[in-house]
Design a protein around this motif. Structure first.
Motif, PDB file in Angstrom:
ATOM      1  N   ALA A 191       0.821  -1.211   0.000  1.00 35.66           N
ATOM      2  CA  ALA A 191       0.000   0.000   0.000  1.00 35.66           C
ATOM      3  C   ALA A 191       0.860   1.268   0.000  1.00 35.66           C
ATOM      4  O   ALA A 191       0.458   2.292  -0.567  1.00 35.66           O
ATOM      5  CB  ALA A 191      -0.934   0.004   1.206  1.00 35.66           C
ATOM      6  N   MET A 192       2.030   1.183   0.578  1.00 36.70           N
ATOM      7  CA  MET A 192       2.907   2.343   0.659  1.00 36.70           C
ATOM      8  C   MET A 192       3.617   2.634  -0.674  1.00 36.70           C
ATOM      9  O   MET A 192       4.106   3.728  -0.882  1.00 36.70           O
ATOM     10  CB  MET A 192       3.973   2.124   1.754  1.00 36.70           C
ATOM     11  N   CYS A 193       3.675   1.642  -1.558  1.00 31.41           N
ATOM     12  CA  CYS A 193       4.427   1.778  -2.817  1.00 31.41           C
ATOM     13  C   CYS A 193       3.506   1.714  -4.033  1.00 31.41           C
ATOM     14  O   CYS A 193       3.902   1.218  -5.094  1.00 31.41           O
ATOM     15  CB  CYS A 193       5.478   0.683  -2.904  1.00 31.41           C
ATOM     16  N   SER A 194       2.303   2.226  -3.904  1.00 35.67           N
ATOM     17  CA  SER A 194       1.340   2.109  -5.011  1.00 35.67           C
ATOM     18  C   SER A 194       1.761   2.929  -6.233  1.00 35.67           C
ATOM     19  O   SER A 194       1.569   2.493  -7.374  1.00 35.67           O
ATOM     20  CB  SER A 194      -0.054   2.520  -4.546  1.00 35.67           C
ATOM     21  N   ASN A 195       2.336   4.105  -6.030  1.00 34.64           N
ATOM     22  CA  ASN A 195       2.779   4.928  -7.163  1.00 34.64           C
ATOM     23  C   ASN A 195       3.894   4.243  -7.953  1.00 34.64           C
ATOM     24  O   ASN A 195       3.894   4.250  -9.193  1.00 34.64           O
ATOM     25  CB  ASN A 195       3.266   6.300  -6.688  1.00 34.64           C
ATOM     26  N   GLU A 196       4.843   3.632  -7.228  1.00 28.71           N
ATOM     27  CA  GLU A 196       5.939   2.932  -7.886  1.00 28.71           C
ATOM     28  C   GLU A 196       5.422   1.717  -8.666  1.00 28.71           C
ATOM     29  O   GLU A 196       5.907   1.412  -9.761  1.00 28.71           O
ATOM     30  CB  GLU A 196       6.999   2.496  -6.867  1.00 28.71           C
ATOM     31  N   MET A 197       4.430   1.030  -8.081  1.00 30.92           N
ATOM     32  CA  MET A 197       3.847  -0.132  -8.764  1.00 30.92           C
ATOM     33  C   MET A 197       3.125   0.292 -10.043  1.00 30.92           C
ATOM     34  O   MET A 197       3.243  -0.372 -11.082  1.00 30.92           O
ATOM     35  CB  MET A 197       2.883  -0.881  -7.830  1.00 30.92           C
ATOM     36  N   LYS A 198       2.412   1.406  -9.973  1.00 32.17           N
ATOM     37  CA  LYS A 198       1.708   1.901 -11.158  1.00 32.17           C
ATOM     38  C   LYS A 198       2.694   2.268 -12.262  1.00 32.17           C
ATOM     39  O   LYS A 198       2.477   1.945 -13.433  1.00 32.17           O
ATOM     40  CB  LYS A 198       0.842   3.114 -10.802  1.00 32.17           C
TER      41      LYS A 198
END
Length: 123
Positions: free
Chosen positions: A69-76
């Motif tokens: 949840a903390m790395c959602s931008n990086e995953m996107k």
């Protein structure tokens, strides 16, 4: 200009093969003619894509104890990069199938060589 270089090359090879001056320099063990097929090798995969995005994602995971949840931008950003790379690979494979790619595949080269065979004359 290029044709002149080719004829000079042919003359040099024929001079090396001739027995007019002592022994021939070249002694070919096979005929000096091209075959009508190429080796059936696999094409190289190419470079790895999205390396920076995956490294940023893994760094984020490590800093946040692997909480997604903390790395959602990086995953996107990583998934968007993967989608772009897959679309680009699909486009390149379509162009190669048509014959507009930079290199011929061995299968396509063999079909073309069977359709237009080489002359079986030695130099």
């Amino acid at each position: 200009m290029a044709m002149q270089g080719v004829t000079a090359f042919h003359q040099k090879v024929s001079r090396m093969l001739s027995r007019q001056e002592k022994k021939p320099i070249l002694k070919p063990n096979k005929p000096l003619a091209l075959k009508d097929e190429v080796a059936n090798r696999k094409m190289k995969k190419g470079e790895a894509t999205c390396v920076t995005e995956i490294s940023i994602l893994m760094t984020c995971w490590k800093q946040n104890n692997f909480v997604e949840a903390m790395c959602s931008n990086e995953m996107k950003s990583f998934y968007s990069c993967v989608e772009k790379a897959q679309a680009e690979m699909k486009e390149n494979s379509k162009q190669e199938a048509i014959g507009k790619g930079a290199r011929l595949t061995p299968k396509l080269a063999n079909t073309l060589l069977k359709k237009y065979p080489n002359m079986r004359i030695e130099i």
